[in-house]
Design an enzyme around this catalytic site. Structure first.
Site, PDB file in Angstrom:
ATOM      1  N   ALA A   1       0.406  -0.747  -0.045  1.00 28.26           N
ATOM      2  CA  ALA A   1       0.271  -0.089   0.148  1.00 28.26           C
ATOM      3  C   ALA A   1       0.836   1.307   0.030  1.00 28.26           C
ATOM      4  O   ALA A   1       1.804   1.227   0.909  1.00 28.26           O
ATOM      5  CB  ALA A   1      -1.045  -0.252   1.036  1.00 28.26           C
ATOM      6  N   LYS A   2       0.724   2.018  -0.616  1.00 29.06           N
ATOM      7  CA  LYS A   2       0.888   3.187  -1.047  1.00 29.06           C
ATOM      8  C   LYS A   2      -0.078   4.303   0.625  1.00 29.06           C
ATOM      9  O   LYS A   2      -0.667   5.613   0.506  1.00 29.06           O
ATOM     10  CB  LYS A   2       1.437   4.135  -2.578  1.00 29.06           C
ATOM     11  CG  LYS A   2       2.353   5.010  -2.765  1.00 29.06           C
ATOM     12  CD  LYS A   2       1.487   5.319  -4.212  1.00 29.06           C
ATOM     13  CE  LYS A   2       3.270   6.938  -4.011  1.00 29.06           C
ATOM     14  NZ  LYS A   2       4.674   6.299  -4.769  1.00 29.06           N
ATOM     15  N   VAL A   3       0.798   4.589   1.450  1.00 30.45           N
ATOM     16  CA  VAL A   3       0.488   4.698   2.346  1.00 30.45           C
ATOM     17  C   VAL A   3       0.917   5.889   3.278  1.00 30.45           C
ATOM     18  O   VAL A   3       2.449   6.356   3.074  1.00 30.45           O
ATOM     19  CB  VAL A   3      -0.416   4.237   3.494  1.00 30.45           C
ATOM     20  CG1 VAL A   3      -0.388   5.023   4.821  1.00 30.45           C
ATOM     21  CG2 VAL A   3      -0.816   2.986   2.861  1.00 30.45           C
TER      22      VAL A   3
END
Length: 304
Positions: A157-159
């Site tokens: 995930a690109k969090v």
């Protein structure tokens, strides 16, 4: 410095750049829970086009799903809003930042009752690691900071909050006089750059780290596809930092970095210390496609 454009899309409404604000108790501002994308629009020979828009939007939604954020829009809605944001700002080439964040309401770690918000900004932004770096290559340093373990942070995930790790690594490298940081995973194998995927070339074989503790880069996927089309042997495998030291070539990929050769790592020259032939071929192929000079991957481009 970011060059301001005219409008920013915020939850379905375009607002003036300087008026795009949030409440100081915005949940994501305090706890870092948010998902975002970096997307580029390129000026082409016929028209401007956004590179792999639908793949970026899909990854944004996947990131939100992983961290249990319910997006109040469809993927189609978001893609259309991104195109309109570029169009209304009259940008021929630009960087685009969609950001999903948790708005203000309740404080504390549980965010389930707070609204999920979406903002989309676009602005003119040149080469992330410098125009000279695209030709001459950059200097990288292995960071003392380790890439997140997969059972600590879900690395697919690109969090937003995950990038504290990258910021620390980037600052460490810059303060030491290097251009970029290289992070290892928790077992000591090469993971990725502070904001990029990493490739090496050895004896004609193109290698990149597998999807174990890294973000699945869209530029990374594009380079792998282009390499296979050009009959360059490809291997997704783990490798150590000293494999990079003795590589014939190395380069970073990413939306911001694009395809950036690495000329040295930890003060060890990589190959000839210049952009190598495989890097040059893949870099040129990439730019020919995104600038509309090569129609072979026209499906990667969404006209504005």
């Amino acid at each position: 410095m970011v060059t301001p454009s005219d409008k920013i899309w915020m939850d379905g409404t375009f607002v003036d750049w300087n008026e795009a604000s949030v409440h100081v108790l915005t949940h994501s501002l305090h706890y870092g829970l948010g998902a975002f994308e970096g997307i580029r629009c390129y000026e082409g020979t016929a028209a401007s086009a956004i590179f792999r828009l639908h793949e970026h939007v899909e990854r944004l939604f996947e990131s939100a799903h992983i961290i249990m954020m319910n997006v109040p829009y469809s993927q189609k809605d978001v893609a259309e809003a991104i195109v309109e944001t570029v169009r209304i700002n009259k940008l021929k080439s630009c960087y685009i930042r969609p950001l999903l964040y948790v708005g203000h309401g309740e404080m504390g770690l549980y965010h389930g009752n707070n609204p999920v918000k979406l903002a989309i900004a676009a602005w003119s932004w040149g080469t992330y690691l410098g125009e000279e770096g695209l030709v001459q290559g950059i200097r990288a340093k292995v960071s003392s900071f380790t890439r997140h373990h997969v059972n600590v942070a879900m690395t697919r995930a690109k969090v937003s909050g995950y990038y504290v790790n990258s910021i620390l690594a980037k600052c460490e490298a810059k303060h030491a006089g290097y251009d970029e940081a290289l992070l290892l995973d928790t077992e000591g194998y090469v993971a990725e750059g502070a904001g990029e995927n990493v490739f090496l070339v050895k004896n004609g074989v193109l290698k990149t780290t597998p999807l174990t503790s890294i973000l699945e880069g869209i530029t990374r996927n594009s380079i792998l596809e282009l390499a296979r089309e050009k009959n360059i042997p490809v291997s997704e495998e783990r490798f150590t930092r000293d494999a990079l030291y003795v590589a014939d070539e190395a380069f970073f990929t990413g939306t911001a970095a694009e395809v950036a050769p690495v000329r040295s790592i930890d003060d060890r020259q990589v190959g000839t210390g210049k952009r190598g032939p495989v890097t040059t071929l893949l870099q040129q192929s990439f730019f020919d496609i995104v600038r509309g000079q090569d129609p072979s991957h026209a499906h990667w481009l969404t006209p504005v």
